[in-house]
Write an enzyme that holds these catalytic residues in place. Structure first.
Site, PDB file in Angstrom:
ATOM      1  N   CYS A   1       0.819  -1.278   0.073  1.00 33.27           N
ATOM      2  CA  CYS A   1       0.023  -0.064  -0.131  1.00 33.27           C
ATOM      3  C   CYS A   1       0.803   1.127  -0.132  1.00 33.27           C
ATOM      4  CB  CYS A   1      -0.937  -0.094   1.162  1.00 33.27           C
ATOM      5  SG  CYS A   1      -2.184   1.458   1.514  1.00 33.27           S
TER       6      CYS A   1
ATOM      7  N   ASP B   1      -8.159  -1.238  -8.265  1.00 31.18           N
ATOM      8  CA  ASP B   1      -7.198  -0.290  -7.142  1.00 31.18           C
ATOM      9  C   ASP B   1      -7.282   1.085  -7.559  1.00 31.18           C
ATOM     10  OD1 ASP B   1      -5.739   0.683  -5.402  1.00 31.18           O
ATOM     11  OD2 ASP B   1      -3.854  -0.746  -5.750  1.00 31.18           O
TER      12      ASP B   1
ATOM     13  N   HIS C   1      -6.748  -3.723  -3.733  1.00 29.10           N
ATOM     14  CA  HIS C   1      -5.897  -3.022  -3.307  1.00 29.10           C
ATOM     15  C   HIS C   1      -5.842  -3.607  -1.594  1.00 29.10           C
ATOM     16  CE1 HIS C   1      -3.564   0.265  -1.841  1.00 29.10           C
ATOM     17  NE2 HIS C   1      -4.188   0.602  -0.819  1.00 29.10           N
TER      18      HIS C   1
END
Length: 248
Positions: free
Chosen positions: A129, A184, A216
């Site tokens: 991330c 994402d 994500h």
């Protein structure tokens, strides 16, 4: 497996340290957390890397806000049902600037270089991330220290911002692996293409793959975004990268 503290210009970082049980020196890995922070699942990821023969440092990059966990988290994180979790993380995330993050990275890399628990050579970096962006920044800011870097379900890696991570491509000497989620919104196809173009034009040795159907956060088993198949694909790619570039 233990918690350690590292002094920085801005305070004291609490970090998790994982290493093989033999007590000897092993190639170093710096693992950058996702926005949910240093918690049991990230410790288990570090433990898996340690079992593969690495000494792994996982800093709480939000230490300026507080020690980990910087926000209260449920055992299973589903932001769609608990949007207040994302809202609570915001103030902690705003304490971390690119400049501050790279000052901190110098501390992490120096500790890993000097520790008797590591072989003292160039390190591997992996991030998740927001941590994927930190991994890219670290590889570009300290190219002499980073031999391999990976990022998974990275966020905002190639934006229009003047300090976007992809603008450091020309300084990177490490081999890179990037595993993108195709579901994402924080890393859309145009940014993936922009990052790929920057790395290719800079001559960076890299592999960039889009994981079809992945969301994500797909590596984070304590979240609703987890994908088992994508996570195992990530482990195969990451362990291969580190085996080749850190242990030879």
């Amino acid at each position: 497996m233990t918690t350690i503290e590292l002094p920085t210009e801005d305070g004291t970082v609490d970090a998790y340290l994982a290493r093989p049980d033999d007590g000897g020196p092993h190639p170093a890995v710096l693992l950058y957390m996702d926005a949910f922070g240093l918690r049991p699942h990230l410790r288990s990821m570090a433990d898996r890397l340690a079992a593969a023969g690495h000494t792994v440092l996982v800093p709480n990059v939000f230490y300026r806000f507080g020690r980990a966990p910087v926000v209260e988290l449920p055992e299973f994180i589903n932001p769609a049902e608990r949007p207040e979790i994302i809202q609570a993380i915001g103030p902690a995330a705003r304490t971390l600037t690119p400049e501050g993050a790279m000052r901190d990275a110098a501390v992490y890399l120096a500790w890993l270089e000097d520790s008797p628990l590591t072989t003292g050579g160039p390190v591997g970096v992996t991030g998740y991330c927001m941590g994927a962006g930190l991994a890219l920044r670290t590889a570009g800011t300290y190219p002499e220290r980073v031999a391999a870097a990976a990022g998974f379900h990275g966020a905002h890696l190639a934006t229009d911002a003047p300090d976007s991570p992809h603008l450091l491509a020309g300084r990177i000497t490490a081999e890179l692996y990037l595993g993108h989620a195709d579901q994402d919104s924080t890393n859309p196809a145009d940014q993936i293409a922009r990052l790929e173009k920057a790395l290719t034009e800079a001559g960076v040795e890299h592999r960039s793959e889009v994981y079809e159907g992945a969301h994500h956060g797909f590596t984070q088993a304590d979240t609703a975004m987890y994908g088992a198949a994508a996570t195992e694909r990530h482990w195969a790619a990451l362990l291969d990268l580190f085996a080749r570039r850190l242990t030879g």
